[in-house]
Enzyme design. Structure first.
Site, PDB file in Angstrom:
ATOM      1  N   CYS A  14       0.827  -1.218   0.000  1.00  0.00           N
ATOM      2  CA  CYS A  14       0.000   0.000   0.000  1.00  0.00           C
ATOM      3  C   CYS A  14       0.860   1.265   0.000  1.00  0.00           C
ATOM      4  O   CYS A  14       1.505   1.547  -1.002  1.00  0.00           O
ATOM      5  CB  CYS A  14      -0.998  -0.054   1.150  1.00  0.00           C
ATOM      6  N   HIS A  22      -3.204  -5.133   1.678  1.00  0.00           N
ATOM      7  CA  HIS A  22      -2.511  -5.383   2.951  1.00  0.00           C
ATOM      8  C   HIS A  22      -2.510  -6.861   3.355  1.00  0.00           C
ATOM      9  O   HIS A  22      -3.291  -7.241   4.239  1.00  0.00           O
ATOM     10  CB  HIS A  22      -3.208  -4.612   4.076  1.00  0.00           C
ATOM     11  N   GLU A  36      -0.671  -8.244   5.355  1.00  0.00           N
ATOM     12  CA  GLU A  36      -0.330  -8.346   6.783  1.00  0.00           C
ATOM     13  C   GLU A  36      -1.559  -8.229   7.679  1.00  0.00           C
ATOM     14  O   GLU A  36      -1.478  -8.463   8.876  1.00  0.00           O
ATOM     15  CB  GLU A  36       0.722  -7.284   7.152  1.00  0.00           C
TER      16      GLU A  36
HETATM   17  N1  GLN Z   1      -3.568   6.465   1.157  1.00  0.00           N
HETATM   18  C1  GLN Z   1      -2.239   6.164   1.624  1.00  0.00           C
HETATM   19  C2  GLN Z   1      -1.193   6.920   0.795  1.00  0.00           C
HETATM   20  O1  GLN Z   1      -1.498   7.459  -0.240  1.00  0.00           O
HETATM   21  C3  GLN Z   1      -1.966   4.667   1.598  1.00  0.00           C
HETATM   22  C4  GLN Z   1      -2.922   3.957   2.490  1.00  0.00           C
HETATM   23  C5  GLN Z   1      -2.419   2.689   3.075  1.00  0.00           C
HETATM   24  O2  GLN Z   1      -1.212   2.420   3.140  1.00  0.00           O
HETATM   25  N2  GLN Z   1      -3.344   1.887   3.544  1.00  0.00           N
HETATM   26  O3  GLN Z   1      -0.080   6.959   1.197  1.00  0.00           O
END
Ligand code: GLN
Length: 195
Positions: free
Chosen positions: A77, A174, A176
């Site tokens: 992410c 994610h 994890e």
């Molecule tokens: N929206 C976050 C970003 O742009 C990422 C979100 C996340 O890691 N769950 O950094």
């Protein structure tokens, strides 16, 4: 094998718990010297601008870039955003993986969702051939990949959400936060691979 988890911000504790469950020693990385002796590092989810700013403050940007030229890095992410070459915004990036990402591509926090993904690459780590249940939280999507990048998973509408470039791995969801450790085992194989 020793792996690191970048512990500046975000859900690094969850990654460490899974690695420990898999019998791997996992080190919290906050300083450049802590990269020594690691075979790979995971960059967790969180907020990519914050992770980037802290990486600059802790003088980790160059050491991480050099690390990624030889060793394995997996970004989940926000970590995938930080790993990329292009996030369409002005923020510190590792500039390692030849992917373009679209931040918050699915909308705001309330638009977070879960989806079952077909991930053929995971057959390499488990005989269990079931979809991967993926959790997306204000997730980015991978809007373009370079020539050396392999797409590992897409949503039903064709949007790319997991990709790999040699020993660099990016997932916009994610793993994890689930009990399914197949992506972690996949990353262990990448980290363990000898050139
Ligand atoms: N929206 C976050 C970003 O742009 C990422 C979100 C996340 O890691 N769950 O950094």
């Amino acid at each position: 094998m020793r792996l690191g988890v970048l512990a500046l911000q975000g859900d690094f504790i969850e990654h460490i718990a899974i690695l420990n469950r898999l019998g791997v020693e996992a080190v919290e990385v906050r300083l450049p010297g802590q990269l020594e002796g690691l075979e790979g590092i995971i960059i967790p989810g969180g907020e990519s601008t914050t992770i980037g700013k802290l990486a600059v403050d802790f003088q980790l940007l160059e050491p991480l870039r050099n690390f990624g030229k030889e060793k394995a890095i997996w970004g989940t992410c926000a970590g995938a955003i930080f790993l990329s070459k292009d996030a369409h915004r002005n923020q510190p990036l590792l500039d390692l993986m030849d992917i373009k990402v679209e931040r918050n591509a699915f909308g705001r926090q309330v638009e977070s969702f879960e989806a079952d993904l077909t991930v053929p690459a995971l057959k390499g780590v488990s005989a269990e051939d079931k979809p991967f249940h993926a959790i997306f939280i204000r997730a980015p999507l991978i809007s373009a990949v370079g020539k050396g990048v392999e797409v590992l998973a897409k949503l039903e509408d064709g949007e790319i959400v997991a990709a790999q470039q040699e020993r660099l791995l990016a997932t916009s969801f994610h793993p994890e936060l689930t009990k399914d450790d197949r992506f972690h085992r996949y990353f262990l194989k990448l980290a363990d691979a000898k050139e």
